[in-house]
Design an enzyme around this catalytic site. Structure first.
Site, PDB file in Angstrom:
ATOM      1  N   HIS A 122      18.453  24.232  54.041  1.00  0.00           N
ATOM      2  CA  HIS A 122      18.869  23.073  54.832  1.00  0.00           C
ATOM      3  C   HIS A 122      20.179  23.453  55.542  1.00  0.00           C
ATOM      4  O   HIS A 122      20.954  24.258  55.018  1.00  0.00           O
ATOM      5  CB  HIS A 122      19.113  21.928  53.852  1.00  0.00           C
ATOM      6  CG  HIS A 122      19.381  20.592  54.449  1.00  0.00           C
ATOM      7  ND1 HIS A 122      20.614  20.250  54.955  1.00  0.00           N
ATOM      8  CD2 HIS A 122      18.599  19.502  54.604  1.00  0.00           C
ATOM      9  CE1 HIS A 122      20.568  18.994  55.385  1.00  0.00           C
ATOM     10  NE2 HIS A 122      19.353  18.517  55.186  1.00  0.00           N
ATOM     11  N   GLN A 202      17.030  18.504  46.497  1.00  0.00           N
ATOM     12  CA  GLN A 202      15.615  18.136  46.373  1.00  0.00           C
ATOM     13  C   GLN A 202      15.063  18.351  44.966  1.00  0.00           C
ATOM     14  O   GLN A 202      13.974  17.857  44.660  1.00  0.00           O
ATOM     15  CB  GLN A 202      14.765  18.942  47.378  1.00  0.00           C
ATOM     16  CG  GLN A 202      15.056  18.644  48.830  1.00  0.00           C
ATOM     17  CD  GLN A 202      14.690  17.225  49.243  1.00  0.00           C
ATOM     18  OE1 GLN A 202      13.871  16.560  48.622  1.00  0.00           O
ATOM     19  NE2 GLN A 202      15.298  16.743  50.309  1.00  0.00           N
ATOM     20  N   LYS A 225      19.163  10.453  47.001  1.00  0.00           N
ATOM     21  CA  LYS A 225      17.775  10.948  46.927  1.00  0.00           C
ATOM     22  C   LYS A 225      17.186  10.724  45.541  1.00  0.00           C
ATOM     23  O   LYS A 225      16.039  11.036  45.287  1.00  0.00           O
ATOM     24  CB  LYS A 225      17.737  12.443  47.271  1.00  0.00           C
ATOM     25  CG  LYS A 225      18.094  12.736  48.733  1.00  0.00           C
ATOM     26  CD  LYS A 225      17.937  14.201  49.038  1.00  0.00           C
ATOM     27  CE  LYS A 225      18.650  14.618  50.300  1.00  0.00           C
ATOM     28  NZ  LYS A 225      17.988  14.193  51.524  1.00  0.00           N
TER      29      LYS A 225
END
Ligand code: PLP
Length: 415
Positions: A122, A202, A225
């Site tokens: 990312h 993630q 998240k």
């Protein structure tokens, strides 16, 4: 037994409609929805306890301080951080990585050194290292992504050299879903004396993370998240590394003694938390990890594997769709990036929105990967979380078929 219907009742937003259709929220890699327990923790803080922390002697300040530090302890336990002071609160993963780039790299990386990242990073775990290299004269090296969308570890011992100071690598790709086994990287880094930063943005929401078992030097994550509010995240740092680090930001809260000429630093972790902290969101993040622990990270992972398997199988019904990411489900999380021949991803996203389905389209903050490794201008991405259902995956597939029919016919009319 994982009961998704019961889980869904905890998330008020899931009962709303979008364009007259039930919301199907499949943009979880961007941010997750929040359960009532997290919303309640946040509201309770502002309704009953709000005060600035650490300096006050009055009751509210003491309560706020206790709740803030109890939150740190709970979150530290969730990631098996050895001591709460090794968990620094940040705004998000991006800030956590920048903290390492500013506070650690600026003092430890010199001209001629090397920093290693992978091709699937990312921008948050790429751009700060580009800057460190620009400022110091160090070199940025890449671990390649293979055609099967896993990382090429075959020549790690050549990529990492005696000059390598840091390997900064994601534990799960937000575009490909690829789960990166960190151990080979750790082993290769130890052989050359390099430190390892793991981007857990993630992975932390979707699987059990144990920073001591992983043995990484830095672990960065974002609360939003993993069911918590936006604006809170964290950074774990190994003790010896943390104790040797200079502050990131300077100002109030992070000092011990200040004269007009100089200042000395507060104890850990406050040395790295300048200014008034984000107390309410830290408390809400602790409610989020409590919620995740109650459901069980292994159960959440199994639920997402089942959804991903179902989605990949059903996507094969649409000939025009190409999916990106490993075929082996044990090597991927619940993220599916895909491309539909002759239909721009933004058009897919717009048509799906009319059906109440939220997906993400674009380069997903991984522009070099999407453009020069996947060789597409953008992808559409569906990403699952603990509250998604097989019926929602079916709704996605039916909406994609409708999109394909619509644009396919439009192309045929134009031809
Ligand atoms: N790293 C990865 C792999 C991500 O997916 C993201 C966000 O999508 C980030 C870092 C940055 O997270 P944040 O925007 O919360 O700082």
């Amino acid at each position: 037994m994982y009961d998704v219907a019961t889980v869904r009742k905890d998330f008020p937003i899931l009962s709303r409609q979008v364009h007259g259709k039930p919301l199907v929220y499949l943009d979880n890699a961007a941010t997750s929805q929040k359960p009532q327990a997290v919303i309640d923790a946040w509201v309770d803080y502002y309704t009953r306890h709000n005060a600035n922390v650490h300096r006050g002697v009055h009751t509210l300040s003491v309560e706020a301080t206790e709740a803030y530090e109890a939150a740190r302890e709970k979150i530290a336990r969730f990631f098996n951080v050895p001591a709460p002071e090794q968990l620094l609160f940040t705004r998000n993963t991006t800030e956590a990585i920048n903290l390492v780039a500013m506070a650690w790299a600026s003092a430890n990386v010199k001209a001629g050194d090397e920093i290693v990242v992978s091709e699937v990073e990312h921008h948050s775990n790429l751009v700060p290292w580009q800057r460190v290299c620009e400022v110091t004269g160090a070199t940025l090296k890449l671990i390649k992504v293979k055609p099967d969308y896993t990382l090429d570890f075959s020549d790690l011992d050549r990529t990492l050299t005696a000059r390598t100071k840091l390997v900064a690598i994601t534990q799960q790709s937000n575009v490909l879903g690829t789960i990166v086994p960190v151990k080979p990287v750790m082993d290769a880094a130890r052989r050359v004396g390099a430190l390892v930063l793991v981007d857990g943005a993630q992975s932390a929401p979707h699987s059990k993370v144990d920073v001591q078992a992983m043995d990484c030097d830095f672990f960065a994550f974002s609360g939003h998240k993993m069911l918590a509010p936006m604006g809170i995240g964290g950074l774990y740092v190994k003790r010896g590394v943390l104790e040797a680090m200079e502050p990131f930001l300077r100002g109030g809260e992070m000092v011990l003694e200040v004269t007009y000429e100089r200042a000395t630093w507060a104890d850990l972790p406050y040395k790295f938390e300048a200014g008034t902290p984000n107390v309410a969101d830290a408390i809400a993040l602790s409610a989020a990890v409590e919620y995740l622990s109650r459901l069980g990270m292994d159960e959440i992972r199994q639920h997402e594997v089942a959804l991903t398997k179902h989605a990949l199988e059903r996507m094969r019904e649409i000939e025009e769709i190409t999916t990106f990411g490993p075929t082996d489900l044990s090597l991927r999380g619940g993220v599916i990036s895909f491309y539909m021949a002759d239909v721009h991803p933004h058009d897919i996203g717009t048509v799906l929105d009319r059906e109440g389905i939220a997906i993400r389209t674009g380069h997903h903050c991984a522009m070099p990967l999407v453009r020069s490794r996947l060789n597409v201008p953008a992808t559409a991405r569906a990403s699952f979380y603990l509250y998604n259902t097989e019926a929602e995956v079916d709704a996605l597939i039916e909406a994609l078929k409708k999109t394909q029919r619509y644009f396919g016919n439009a192309h045929a009319r134009r031809a």
